[in-house]
Design a protein around this motif. Structure first.
Motif, PDB file in Angstrom:
ATOM      1  N   MET A   1       0.822  -1.189   0.000  1.00  0.00           N
ATOM      2  CA  MET A   1       0.000   0.000   0.000  1.00  0.00           C
ATOM      3  C   MET A   1       0.869   1.258   0.000  1.00  0.00           C
ATOM      4  N   GLN A   2       1.927   1.268   0.813  1.00  0.00           N
ATOM      5  CA  GLN A   2       2.817   2.430   0.905  1.00  0.00           C
ATOM      6  C   GLN A   2       3.508   2.693  -0.432  1.00  0.00           C
ATOM      7  N   ARG A   3       3.956   1.631  -1.108  1.00  0.00           N
ATOM      8  CA  ARG A   3       4.620   1.795  -2.406  1.00  0.00           C
ATOM      9  C   ARG A   3       3.664   2.349  -3.448  1.00  0.00           C
ATOM     10  N   ASN A   4       2.424   1.887  -3.400  1.00  0.00           N
ATOM     11  CA  ASN A   4       1.422   2.363  -4.343  1.00  0.00           C
ATOM     12  C   ASN A   4       1.184   3.862  -4.163  1.00  0.00           C
ATOM     13  N   LYS A   5       1.106   4.298  -2.917  1.00  0.00           N
ATOM     14  CA  LYS A   5       0.909   5.718  -2.620  1.00  0.00           C
ATOM     15  C   LYS A   5       2.102   6.527  -3.104  1.00  0.00           C
ATOM     16  N   LYS A   6       3.318   5.988  -2.884  1.00  0.00           N
ATOM     17  CA  LYS A   6       4.531   6.680  -3.310  1.00  0.00           C
ATOM     18  C   LYS A   6       4.561   6.822  -4.829  1.00  0.00           C
ATOM     19  N   ARG A   7       4.191   5.771  -5.535  1.00  0.00           N
ATOM     20  CA  ARG A   7       4.169   5.826  -7.009  1.00  0.00           C
ATOM     21  C   ARG A   7       3.165   6.860  -7.505  1.00  0.00           C
ATOM     22  N   LYS A   8       2.008   6.899  -6.860  1.00  0.00           N
ATOM     23  CA  LYS A   8       0.992   7.882  -7.259  1.00  0.00           C
ATOM     24  C   LYS A   8       1.487   9.303  -7.026  1.00  0.00           C
ATOM     25  N   LEU A   9       2.145   9.518  -5.899  1.00  0.00           N
ATOM     26  CA  LEU A   9       2.678  10.853  -5.621  1.00  0.00           C
ATOM     27  C   LEU A   9       3.783  11.225  -6.615  1.00  0.00           C
ATOM     28  N   GLN A  10       4.635  10.266  -6.977  1.00  0.00           N
ATOM     29  CA  GLN A  10       5.676  10.532  -7.966  1.00  0.00           C
ATOM     30  C   GLN A  10       5.055  10.875  -9.314  1.00  0.00           C
ATOM     31  N   ALA A  11       4.026  10.148  -9.707  1.00  0.00           N
ATOM     32  CA  ALA A  11       3.347  10.419 -10.981  1.00  0.00           C
ATOM     33  C   ALA A  11       2.707  11.800 -10.951  1.00  0.00           C
ATOM     34  N   LEU A  12       2.087  12.149  -9.827  1.00  0.00           N
ATOM     35  CA  LEU A  12       1.471  13.463  -9.694  1.00  0.00           C
ATOM     36  C   LEU A  12       2.521  14.570  -9.778  1.00  0.00           C
ATOM     37  N   ALA A  13       3.650  14.361  -9.110  1.00  0.00           N
ATOM     38  CA  ALA A  13       4.732  15.354  -9.153  1.00  0.00           C
ATOM     39  C   ALA A  13       5.228  15.538 -10.582  1.00  0.00           C
ATOM     40  N   GLY A  14       5.382  14.433 -11.314  1.00  0.00           N
ATOM     41  CA  GLY A  14       5.820  14.524 -12.709  1.00  0.00           C
ATOM     42  C   GLY A  14       4.800  15.235 -13.574  1.00  0.00           C
ATOM     43  N   PHE A  15       3.526  14.921 -13.381  1.00  0.00           N
ATOM     44  CA  PHE A  15       2.463  15.540 -14.167  1.00  0.00           C
ATOM     45  C   PHE A  15       2.379  17.040 -13.918  1.00  0.00           C
ATOM     46  N   LEU A  16       2.486  17.426 -12.661  1.00  0.00           N
ATOM     47  CA  LEU A  16       2.391  18.847 -12.300  1.00  0.00           C
ATOM     48  C   LEU A  16       3.726  19.576 -12.371  1.00  0.00           C
ATOM     49  N   ASP A  21      11.012  16.030  -4.165  1.00  0.00           N
ATOM     50  CA  ASP A  21      11.366  16.221  -2.763  1.00  0.00           C
ATOM     51  C   ASP A  21      10.267  16.956  -2.003  1.00  0.00           C
ATOM     52  N   ILE A  22       9.520  17.813  -2.675  1.00  0.00           N
ATOM     53  CA  ILE A  22       8.437  18.541  -2.022  1.00  0.00           C
ATOM     54  C   ILE A  22       7.247  17.614  -1.786  1.00  0.00           C
ATOM     55  N   VAL A  23       6.877  16.855  -2.794  1.00  0.00           N
ATOM     56  CA  VAL A  23       5.713  15.983  -2.698  1.00  0.00           C
ATOM     57  C   VAL A  23       5.954  14.819  -1.745  1.00  0.00           C
ATOM     58  N   LEU A  24       7.157  14.241  -1.780  1.00  0.00           N
ATOM     59  CA  LEU A  24       7.453  13.047  -0.987  1.00  0.00           C
ATOM     60  C   LEU A  24       8.094  13.358   0.359  1.00  0.00           C
ATOM     61  N   ASP A  25       8.211  14.638   0.724  1.00  0.00           N
ATOM     62  CA  ASP A  25       8.792  15.050   2.000  1.00  0.00           C
ATOM     63  C   ASP A  25      10.227  14.542   2.153  1.00  0.00           C
ATOM     64  N   LEU A  26      11.024  14.684   1.094  1.00  0.00           N
ATOM     65  CA  LEU A  26      12.415  14.249   1.104  1.00  0.00           C
ATOM     66  C   LEU A  26      13.333  15.434   1.408  1.00  0.00           C
ATOM     67  N   PRO A  27      14.475  15.172   2.042  1.00  0.00           N
ATOM     68  CA  PRO A  27      15.423  16.262   2.280  1.00  0.00           C
ATOM     69  C   PRO A  27      16.168  16.611   1.000  1.00  0.00           C
ATOM     70  N   ARG A  28      16.579  17.860   0.901  1.00  0.00           N
ATOM     71  CA  ARG A  28      17.442  18.295  -0.198  1.00  0.00           C
ATOM     72  C   ARG A  28      18.778  18.636   0.448  1.00  0.00           C
ATOM     73  N   ILE A  29      19.837  17.944   0.006  1.00  0.00           N
ATOM     74  CA  ILE A  29      21.159  18.111   0.599  1.00  0.00           C
ATOM     75  C   ILE A  29      22.095  18.640  -0.476  1.00  0.00           C
ATOM     76  N   THR A  30      22.670  19.816  -0.219  1.00  0.00           N
ATOM     77  CA  THR A  30      23.567  20.455  -1.174  1.00  0.00           C
ATOM     78  C   THR A  30      24.910  20.677  -0.498  1.00  0.00           C
ATOM     79  N   MET A  31      25.975  20.209  -1.143  1.00  0.00           N
ATOM     80  CA  MET A  31      27.309  20.322  -0.559  1.00  0.00           C
ATOM     81  C   MET A  31      28.184  21.189  -1.457  1.00  0.00           C
ATOM     82  N   LEU A  32      28.882  22.131  -0.857  1.00  0.00           N
ATOM     83  CA  LEU A  32      29.800  22.997  -1.567  1.00  0.00           C
ATOM     84  C   LEU A  32      31.213  22.598  -1.151  1.00  0.00           C
ATOM     85  N   GLY A  33      31.864  21.802  -2.021  1.00  0.00           N
ATOM     86  CA  GLY A  33      33.180  21.274  -1.678  1.00  0.00           C
ATOM     87  C   GLY A  33      33.081  20.479  -0.393  1.00  0.00           C
ATOM     88  N   ASN A  34      34.070  20.629   0.467  1.00  0.00           N
ATOM     89  CA  ASN A  34      33.987  19.997   1.786  1.00  0.00           C
ATOM     90  C   ASN A  34      33.907  21.065   2.885  1.00  0.00           C
TER      91      ASN A  34
END
Length: 92
Positions: A1-16, A21-34
């Motif tokens: 069930m969880q995977r199905n919901k994730k796939r639907k959210l990914q499809a919605l994000a692609g469509f829109l 990262d916004i739709v799936l509540d994922l972190p965005r990590i950006t590194m500038l050198g070290n």
């Protein structure tokens, strides 16, 4: 069930044309050198010393090891870690 919901959210994000990262509540990590690490969409700081920073994420935690680590630009959903970053570890 969880995977199905994730796939639907990914499809919605692609469509829109919304970043996943916004739709799936994922972190965005950006590194500038070290020297700088920007973490967006975090859930809080678990531990902070000059050689270790542990940050809670929606799915696990990010562990940053290094030296002279400092927190800068602290905001509700954004952290900037500065210093000499040695290793990053994403634990689920």
């Amino acid at each position: 069930m969880q995977r199905n919901k994730k796939r639907k959210l990914q499809a919605l994000a692609g469509f829109l044309e919304i970043p996943e990262d916004i739709v799936l509540d994922l972190p965005r990590i950006t590194m500038l050198g070290n020297k700088q690490l920007l973490i967006e969409n975090h859930k809080g700081i678990i531990e902070y010393t000059s050689s270790l920073v542990r940050v809670k994420l929606s799915q696990g935690e990010l562990i940053v090891n290094g030296s002279e680590l400092m927190l800068g630009n602290l905001q509700i959903e954004q952290i900037l870690i500065e210093g000499l970053i040695g290793t990053l570890k994403y634990e689920v």
